[in-house]
Design a protein around this motif. Structure first.
Motif, PDB file in Angstrom:
ATOM      1  N   THR A   1      52.068  42.560  45.633  1.00  0.00           N
ATOM      2  CA  THR A   1      50.832  41.794  44.888  1.00  0.00           C
ATOM      3  C   THR A   1      50.139  41.043  44.932  1.00  0.00           C
ATOM      4  OG1 THR A   1      53.083  42.440  43.147  1.00  0.00           O
ATOM      5  CG2 THR A   1      51.166  41.298  42.162  1.00  0.00           C
ATOM      6  N   ALA A   2      48.947  41.100  44.915  1.00  0.00           N
ATOM      7  CA  ALA A   2      47.938  40.391  44.771  1.00  0.00           C
ATOM      8  C   ALA A   2      48.286  38.593  44.439  1.00  0.00           C
ATOM      9  CB  ALA A   2      46.526  40.846  44.358  1.00  0.00           C
ATOM     10  N   LEU A   3      48.238  38.083  44.502  1.00  0.00           N
ATOM     11  CA  LEU A   3      48.596  36.397  44.334  1.00  0.00           C
ATOM     12  C   LEU A   3      46.582  36.325  43.445  1.00  0.00           C
ATOM     13  CD1 LEU A   3      50.637  36.577  46.734  1.00  0.00           C
ATOM     14  CD2 LEU A   3      50.461  34.371  46.112  1.00  0.00           C
ATOM     15  N   THR A   4      46.981  35.247  42.699  1.00  0.00           N
ATOM     16  CA  THR A   4      46.141  34.551  41.798  1.00  0.00           C
ATOM     17  C   THR A   4      46.725  33.083  41.711  1.00  0.00           C
ATOM     18  OG1 THR A   4      48.000  34.647  39.578  1.00  0.00           O
ATOM     19  CG2 THR A   4      46.171  36.733  40.192  1.00  0.00           C
TER      20      THR A   4
ATOM     21  N   VAL B   1      44.314  32.934  47.552  1.00  0.00           N
ATOM     22  CA  VAL B   1      44.171  33.788  46.542  1.00  0.00           C
ATOM     23  C   VAL B   1      43.585  35.119  47.033  1.00  0.00           C
ATOM     24  CG1 VAL B   1      42.748  33.471  44.235  1.00  0.00           C
ATOM     25  CG2 VAL B   1      43.836  31.830  44.571  1.00  0.00           C
ATOM     26  N   GLY B   2      44.092  36.133  46.228  1.00  0.00           N
ATOM     27  CA  GLY B   2      43.620  37.423  46.130  1.00  0.00           C
ATOM     28  C   GLY B   2      44.354  38.095  47.898  1.00  0.00           C
ATOM     29  N   GLN B   3      44.910  37.159  48.179  1.00  0.00           N
ATOM     30  CA  GLN B   3      46.076  37.883  49.212  1.00  0.00           C
ATOM     31  C   GLN B   3      47.302  38.739  48.139  1.00  0.00           C
ATOM     32  OE1 GLN B   3      45.209  37.907  52.763  1.00  0.00           O
ATOM     33  NE2 GLN B   3      43.050  37.558  51.531  1.00  0.00           N
ATOM     34  N   VAL B   4      47.315  39.725  48.816  1.00  0.00           N
ATOM     35  CA  VAL B   4      48.711  39.977  48.708  1.00  0.00           C
ATOM     36  C   VAL B   4      50.205  39.973  49.599  1.00  0.00           C
ATOM     37  CG1 VAL B   4      50.150  42.641  48.610  1.00  0.00           C
ATOM     38  CG2 VAL B   4      47.602  41.927  48.433  1.00  0.00           C
ATOM     39  N   ALA B   5      51.454  39.922  48.668  1.00  0.00           N
ATOM     40  CA  ALA B   5      52.598  39.174  49.297  1.00  0.00           C
ATOM     41  C   ALA B   5      53.191  39.881  49.651  1.00  0.00           C
ATOM     42  CB  ALA B   5      53.634  38.619  48.072  1.00  0.00           C
ATOM     43  N   SER B   6      53.688  39.384  51.234  1.00  0.00           N
ATOM     44  CA  SER B   6      53.670  40.392  52.360  1.00  0.00           C
ATOM     45  C   SER B   6      55.343  40.754  51.539  1.00  0.00           C
ATOM     46  CB  SER B   6      53.437  39.956  53.625  1.00  0.00           C
ATOM     47  OG  SER B   6      54.552  38.778  53.592  1.00  0.00           O
ATOM     48  N   ARG B   7      56.233  40.204  51.796  1.00  0.00           N
ATOM     49  CA  ARG B   7      57.801  39.897  51.059  1.00  0.00           C
ATOM     50  C   ARG B   7      57.664  39.302  49.576  1.00  0.00           C
ATOM     51  NH1 ARG B   7      57.931  36.066  55.261  1.00  0.00           N
ATOM     52  NH2 ARG B   7      58.914  33.561  54.062  1.00  0.00           N
ATOM     53  N   GLN B   8      59.275  40.105  49.085  1.00  0.00           N
ATOM     54  CA  GLN B   8      58.956  39.330  47.780  1.00  0.00           C
ATOM     55  C   GLN B   8      58.832  37.944  47.821  1.00  0.00           C
ATOM     56  OE1 GLN B   8      60.591  40.436  44.714  1.00  0.00           O
ATOM     57  NE2 GLN B   8      60.886  38.551  44.024  1.00  0.00           N
ATOM     58  N   LEU B   9      58.376  36.797  47.390  1.00  0.00           N
ATOM     59  CA  LEU B   9      58.653  36.088  47.064  1.00  0.00           C
ATOM     60  C   LEU B   9      59.272  35.060  45.451  1.00  0.00           C
ATOM     61  CD1 LEU B   9      54.474  35.121  48.103  1.00  0.00           C
ATOM     62  CD2 LEU B   9      56.552  35.618  49.484  1.00  0.00           C
ATOM     63  N   LEU B  10      59.317  34.180  45.585  1.00  0.00           N
ATOM     64  CA  LEU B  10      60.212  33.116  45.089  1.00  0.00           C
ATOM     65  C   LEU B  10      59.657  32.060  44.395  1.00  0.00           C
ATOM     66  CD1 LEU B  10      63.444  33.892  46.799  1.00  0.00           C
ATOM     67  CD2 LEU B  10      62.635  35.664  44.823  1.00  0.00           C
TER      68      LEU B  10
ATOM     69  N   MET C   1      53.503  35.128  54.751  1.00  0.00           N
ATOM     70  CA  MET C   1      54.184  35.250  53.797  1.00  0.00           C
ATOM     71  C   MET C   1      52.924  35.882  52.613  1.00  0.00           C
ATOM     72  SD  MET C   1      56.084  31.611  52.481  1.00  0.00           S
ATOM     73  CE  MET C   1      56.261  31.824  50.060  1.00  0.00           C
ATOM     74  N   VAL C   2      51.947  35.752  52.653  1.00  0.00           N
ATOM     75  CA  VAL C   2      50.810  36.776  52.497  1.00  0.00           C
ATOM     76  C   VAL C   2      50.111  37.480  53.256  1.00  0.00           C
ATOM     77  CG1 VAL C   2      50.623  35.760  50.667  1.00  0.00           C
ATOM     78  CG2 VAL C   2      49.610  34.771  51.916  1.00  0.00           C
ATOM     79  N   ARG C   3      49.433  38.065  53.105  1.00  0.00           N
ATOM     80  CA  ARG C   3      48.238  39.340  54.161  1.00  0.00           C
ATOM     81  C   ARG C   3      47.442  39.757  53.038  1.00  0.00           C
ATOM     82  NH1 ARG C   3      48.679  43.962  52.411  1.00  0.00           N
ATOM     83  NH2 ARG C   3      50.698  45.783  51.796  1.00  0.00           N
ATOM     84  N   ALA C   4      46.344  40.370  54.220  1.00  0.00           N
ATOM     85  CA  ALA C   4      44.972  40.753  53.509  1.00  0.00           C
ATOM     86  C   ALA C   4      45.401  42.360  52.763  1.00  0.00           C
ATOM     87  CB  ALA C   4      43.579  41.126  54.160  1.00  0.00           C
ATOM     88  N   PRO C   5      44.669  42.570  51.502  1.00  0.00           N
ATOM     89  CA  PRO C   5      45.138  43.429  50.960  1.00  0.00           C
ATOM     90  C   PRO C   5      44.600  45.005  51.576  1.00  0.00           C
ATOM     91  CG  PRO C   5      43.149  42.551  49.909  1.00  0.00           C
ATOM     92  CD  PRO C   5      43.621  41.543  50.804  1.00  0.00           C
TER      93      PRO C   5
END
Length: 247
Positions: free
Chosen positions: A136-139, A165-174, A183-187
């Protein structure tokens, strides 16, 4: 019992530089020699050495440092020494859980012992306010700024909102987790098996063709592409989703 002290209590203000992955985590201080009495206070010697070492780091992101110095094994009986040298063992660092070596250079018996250290670095960071599913992309609404211990984990803190912001969660984030680089990567701009445009450049020429992606690709990633003739080439994904390859 452990001995704690705040670097903030030092006479002059100081800062620690924290950059991307490598950071203070990679800082190795030069040897500092100290002349002591035959029965030195190793705790005070250690505190002075750490304060001096931390002051020598470049100034950039302001962090509030807190250092906890552990105790030696009470069963140890160190012989008198007039010259004790603190040092960082190979692979150790002044960040998170670490250790500091103390060696006797001038005494009837040469000895070498290690003190456990915990170094915390408090500064502003972004903490998740809700769970974020993998992919999921972060806002901006997903995190709020708070003071956290940057040294609590090996991965670097992502302090600039533009980097997450706009990056994608590389795994389930809590909720409650501090945003860090791992924790994040480019879409992904295309999926595995997708047809992508390939721009191949060489001395004095440029060729555009179409190939099949052998893996999903994001901006800046190196991916492999199978061309129509069966040849496999590698290239870097650009902002448009095209793959730039050098032949």
């Amino acid at each position: 019992m452990s001995r704690s002290f705040l670097a903030a209590s030092m006479p002059a203000p100081w800062r620690i530089a924290v950059t991307g992955v490598a950071l203070v985590a990679a800082f190795v201080a030069p040897p500092v020699q100290a002349q002591v009495q035959p029965s030195p206070d190793l705790g005070q010697l250690t505190q002075r050495w750490i304060n001096d070492a931390l002051q020598q780091t470049p100034q950039s992101t302001p962090l509030r440092m807190e250092v906890d110095v552990g105790a030696l094994d009470e069963r140890l009986r160190l012989s008198p020494c007039t010259h004790v040298e603190p040092y960082l063992p190979a692979g150790a660092r002044l960040w998170g859980r670490s250790r500091l070596g103390l060696r006797c250079l001038d005494g009837a018996t040469r000895w070498n012992v290690f003190l456990p250290l915990t170094i915390k670095a408090y500064g502003p960071a972004w903490v998740l306010t809700s769970n974020v599913p993998m992919g999921t992309a972060l806002t901006e609404a997903d995190a709020a700024q708070a003071e956290v211990d940057w040294a609590a984990e090996p991965a670097s803190v992502v302090a600039d909102p533009a980097m997450w912001v706009g990056q994608v969660a590389s795994r389930q984030l809590l909720a409650g987790q501090t945003l860090r680089q791992a924790m994040v990567r480019a879409p992904h701009l295309f999926k595995s098996g997708a047809q992508v445009r390939v721009v191949a450049e060489g001395p004095g020429y440029a060729v555009t063709a179409t190939g099949q992606a052998m893996a999903a690709g994001a901006v800046g990633q190196t991916v492999r592409i199978r061309m129509s003739n069966g040849r496999i080439i590698s290239g870097i994904v650009d902002e448009t989703g095209a793959v730039s390859a050098a032949l």
